[in-house]
Design an enzyme around this catalytic site. Sequence first.
Site, PDB file in Angstrom:
ATOM      1  N   HIS A   1       5.332  33.126  23.941  1.00  0.00           N
ATOM      2  CA  HIS A   1       6.150  34.163  23.702  1.00  0.00           C
ATOM      3  C   HIS A   1       6.507  34.332  22.285  1.00  0.00           C
ATOM      4  O   HIS A   1       6.583  35.344  21.733  1.00  0.00           O
ATOM      5  CB  HIS A   1       7.471  33.997  24.538  1.00  0.00           C
ATOM      6  CG  HIS A   1       8.681  35.184  24.488  1.00  0.00           C
ATOM      7  ND1 HIS A   1       8.135  36.362  25.118  1.00  0.00           N
ATOM      8  CD2 HIS A   1       9.450  35.404  23.672  1.00  0.00           C
ATOM      9  CE1 HIS A   1       8.970  37.221  25.111  1.00  0.00           C
ATOM     10  NE2 HIS A   1       9.930  36.884  23.985  1.00  0.00           N
TER      11      HIS A   1
ATOM     12  N   SER B   1       8.851  43.815  25.301  1.00  0.00           N
ATOM     13  CA  SER B   1       9.038  43.359  26.572  1.00  0.00           C
ATOM     14  C   SER B   1      10.032  42.663  27.004  1.00  0.00           C
ATOM     15  O   SER B   1      10.673  41.668  26.349  1.00  0.00           O
ATOM     16  CB  SER B   1       7.981  42.888  27.288  1.00  0.00           C
ATOM     17  OG  SER B   1       7.637  41.600  26.803  1.00  0.00           O
ATOM     18  N   HIS B   2      10.840  43.005  28.152  1.00  0.00           N
ATOM     19  CA  HIS B   2      11.710  41.899  28.820  1.00  0.00           C
ATOM     20  C   HIS B   2      11.422  41.963  30.217  1.00  0.00           C
ATOM     21  O   HIS B   2      12.346  42.005  31.146  1.00  0.00           O
ATOM     22  CB  HIS B   2      13.148  42.443  28.540  1.00  0.00           C
ATOM     23  CG  HIS B   2      14.094  41.250  27.941  1.00  0.00           C
ATOM     24  ND1 HIS B   2      15.569  41.139  27.885  1.00  0.00           N
ATOM     25  CD2 HIS B   2      13.820  40.311  27.148  1.00  0.00           C
ATOM     26  CE1 HIS B   2      15.925  40.097  27.710  1.00  0.00           C
ATOM     27  NE2 HIS B   2      14.695  39.492  26.772  1.00  0.00           N
TER      28      HIS B   2
ATOM     29  N   HIS C   1       9.995  39.257  32.438  1.00  0.00           N
ATOM     30  CA  HIS C   1      10.422  38.204  33.219  1.00  0.00           C
ATOM     31  C   HIS C   1      12.051  38.314  33.611  1.00  0.00           C
ATOM     32  O   HIS C   1      12.176  38.058  34.737  1.00  0.00           O
ATOM     33  CB  HIS C   1       9.858  36.851  32.662  1.00  0.00           C
ATOM     34  CG  HIS C   1       8.502  36.658  32.614  1.00  0.00           C
ATOM     35  ND1 HIS C   1       7.775  37.400  31.618  1.00  0.00           N
ATOM     36  CD2 HIS C   1       7.662  35.966  33.465  1.00  0.00           C
ATOM     37  CE1 HIS C   1       6.470  37.011  31.986  1.00  0.00           C
ATOM     38  NE2 HIS C   1       6.419  36.218  33.025  1.00  0.00           N
TER      39      HIS C   1
ATOM     40  N   ARG D   1      18.220  45.463  17.900  1.00  0.00           N
ATOM     41  CA  ARG D   1      18.536  44.630  16.733  1.00  0.00           C
ATOM     42  C   ARG D   1      17.440  44.411  15.825  1.00  0.00           C
ATOM     43  O   ARG D   1      17.366  44.124  14.669  1.00  0.00           O
ATOM     44  CB  ARG D   1      19.057  42.955  17.353  1.00  0.00           C
ATOM     45  CG  ARG D   1      20.303  42.984  17.604  1.00  0.00           C
ATOM     46  CD  ARG D   1      20.919  41.556  17.873  1.00  0.00           C
ATOM     47  NE  ARG D   1      20.224  40.837  18.916  1.00  0.00           N
ATOM     48  CZ  ARG D   1      20.292  41.142  20.276  1.00  0.00           C
ATOM     49  NH1 ARG D   1      21.248  42.110  20.613  1.00  0.00           N
ATOM     50  NH2 ARG D   1      19.568  40.424  20.865  1.00  0.00           N
TER      51      ARG D   1
ATOM     52  N   GLY E   1       4.722  45.149  17.370  1.00  0.00           N
ATOM     53  CA  GLY E   1       4.350  45.049  18.570  1.00  0.00           C
ATOM     54  C   GLY E   1       4.727  43.395  19.410  1.00  0.00           C
ATOM     55  O   GLY E   1       5.431  42.788  18.679  1.00  0.00           O
TER      56      GLY E   1
END
Lengths: 734, 229
Positions: A49, A94-95, A97, A116, A529
């Site tokens: 990540h 992305s969030h 999970h 943010r 990205g």
Amino acid sequence: MTNYHEDTTAEIVKEHGLSDDEYKLAIEILGRAPNLLELGIFSVMWSEHCSYKSSKKWLKTLPTEGPQVIQGPGENAGVVDIGDGDAVIFKIESHNHPSFIEPYQGAATGVGGILRDVFTMGARPIANLNALRFGALDHAKTRHLLSGVVAGIGGYGNCVGVPTVGGETNFDPAYNGNILVNAMNVGVAKTDKIFYSAAGGIGNPVVYVGSKTGRDGIHGATMASAEFDDESEAKRPTVQVGDPFTEKLLIEACLELMSGDSIVAIQDMGAAGLTSSSFEMASKGGTGVELDLSTVPCRETGMTPYEMMLSESQERMLIVLKPGREADAQKIFEKWELDFAVVGTITDTGRMVLKFEGETVGDLPIDPLALASPEYDRPWVEVPMPAFVELNVPSSVKALDALKTMIGSPDLASRRWIWEQYDSSVMADTLQKSGGDAAVVRVHGTQKALAMTTDCTPRYCYAHPETGGAQAVAESYRNLVASGAKPLAATNNLNFGNPEKPEIMGQIVGCVKGIAEACEKLDMPIVSGNVSLYNETDGKAILPTPVIGGVGLMQDSSVMTKIAFDKEDLDLIVLGSSNGHLQQSIFAKQILGSQEGQPPAVDLDKEELTGRVVLSLIENEMVVACHDISDGGLVVAVTEMAMANGIGAELNIDESDFGLLFGEDQARYILATEDSDSILLAAENAEIDALVIGKTKGNALTLASGASISLSELSAAHETWMPGYMEAPVSREA
Amino acid sequence: MKSAVIVFPGSNCDRDMQVALREVAGKEPHMVWHGDSQMPEVDVIAIPGGFSYGDYLRCGAMAANSPIMREVVAKANQGTAVLGVCNGFQVLTECGLLPGALMRNASLKFVCREVNLTVEDNTTAFTFNYSKNKPIRVSVAHGDGNFFAEQATLEKIEGEGQVAFRYCNAQGELVDTANPNGSMNAIAGIFNEKRNVLGMMPHPERHADPATGGNDGRLLFESLMGALS
């Protein structure tokens, strides 16, 4: 050979997700075994990540530069010049999970995080968008996840007061165990007031502002870098909880501080919280940093240095101030009732030194850890172009019945149930919201406007990744053009399965290649990205889903076009070549039950040329309404234009010409016009195919044979599917 | 027309209100911070939409007890015009300047859409530029806009003609499908007895510019301008 610090074991190292090689490298860097705190820091910094270790090699191939680009990837968000001293700042993230585990908070904090990233750079956020993917309709969790995600996105964005103006939502069984929640934010700043994250100035104070640190979200970055299994539900405590009210205060306080000149560097505490923010700032600035963790504002008593460094509590920022500005800054944060603490100083040691209650509890070299993080050239296999499939349409299929089925199907039905839960008009600058091609938001106090869109067609990407990657960029380009904007740049969110599998790595490589070619040709550099890998459950991967967030500029928002027919007797013209490509189309899927064959070819030269011509026709006010042709093909696009304002169309298309009606050939637009001669001439001069397909008329859609269907019948099918699905009584079946 | 906009830390329609007032009145409104206890001399006070103090408790309940609201109540009682929109309407009911309460939407979901409103009384300072038989079109954007009042209060509101706006369809008919939140009697906005305080859930300030949704909201500010200048 491997050794362990007294407070760790082989088991603990494994739990932190480090491979044997990575652990050996950690020892080499430190010259000793890391203690538990240091191990935690290695673990998050080297997680997929935070480190992009599997994708870095390929991300480097994306075009990221252009005269319009002020800042490409590598900062909190990308920055693009829009003239007159203004810049647009944007990113998608992305969030996935966390949203699967706890949909409301997962999605809400996804919105908070991307906000943010944008205001950290000095921008006032002006628009939110999203790209959502859910599992099969009959999967037990789909409705729960969809309603939670939508409520979470709305709950956060609505409270912060930034309009949510666009997005896309798809369903496919491949997302059953791994939904996708990609959130995009767009902000506007002055080009001479952009803030970066590189620390500087030896001895300068490091300041912590925002919410207090709690025990939430510890190891979130590590969780986002592993496959799911049946035990994933047990990871619920690692999902953070969002507080949009505090975010709103933080935006206002930061922008107030930024209006002065106290800031050297600023970085939000996102994934891996205090660890990655302080590391990145020092690494980019080529400095060291010393933090006294005893001064970190904590929500709970008894928090350990390990917990403080790995917490992903939301709504926190780290700022390096110019010397002597602490009191001025503190006053601003106290006005907004936010925590403010001087937690450390910038040093010249090149090391991160962590102190707690007078003792040194961690000491790590910054560059080797941040920059020399592993980079893998993972093995991959190319996904070949599938064989051509001849599709035969049975004589029982009637075009207008098929249209009604398709327009009311989960693939194409109205998403009103979703977007009515988002405040799309707060800030009073929204010129066009969900339901058209691109969303359009005015740059406050000017005639300029920004168009924005999120796009990806995962079924094309699965069939042939390179074509699918290019198509996502091409569709984004067309959506911007169709609203009257010149495409400027893009952000991307690469969502894939486990990169350790060569076939998944092949999808990544193929999609990135297609994106790179399209961005190059269409002059849409990628300026920011995010990569989300390991979207697999029990070994089943999602469809490759490289979402493109495109942004375009209108110098004068009065040229903006919408999709709605606003009067009768307008000529309808299709610009671009129609070759009747039905493979991988919505028609093939919904009506013929086929999901085989090749995706439509993407001819980037044609895309660029056709887009350029359409844009100039719009700018010269020859176009009354415009819509790009994508999912569902020509007749679906006409239907959407007709339903938008209740004015129908008479088309001179044969009822049995399924290829023309429903084919998904790329590089095409429908133009409604009172000036068809000029448009046909422009097309001829540019050597673009142009086809007059009929006129706007009445309140029905009519084909050459006289077969007709009323708009009210089509609208009913289009509007009722999603509310019906979401609000049906809960089934008690297993 | 001199105006003031109250700014709570979680207000998020304060700028929109500021722009609408500035455009119509040609004068910059005073932006009054929630912690202030002094109210400048103005003709109209606007309480904008948003989430005043986060509104994790009952919407507007904390704001109603803020220092500046004591000033707003005092001015309202002296006859100053007060307009509360969305969260501002919630604050006005919480502080007792208006009757009733705003509950969670009947759908339990946030709703943002354009709605049509009937204008029930076009003789007030807020509404005299409107026509009684022509519905106006403005946006709602709220999670808690479901107007409720106990029976006796509701009868009094209706009996005294205190209803300002009701949700209707494009033809001006009161039908259930036009009511976005389940409000009693389709009530979208109400006056106090003296007609100098108006609370409404829809956002007129988002419809004060043809580019962003028409001029139907602007007419409300122009009414005030005509009445108060």
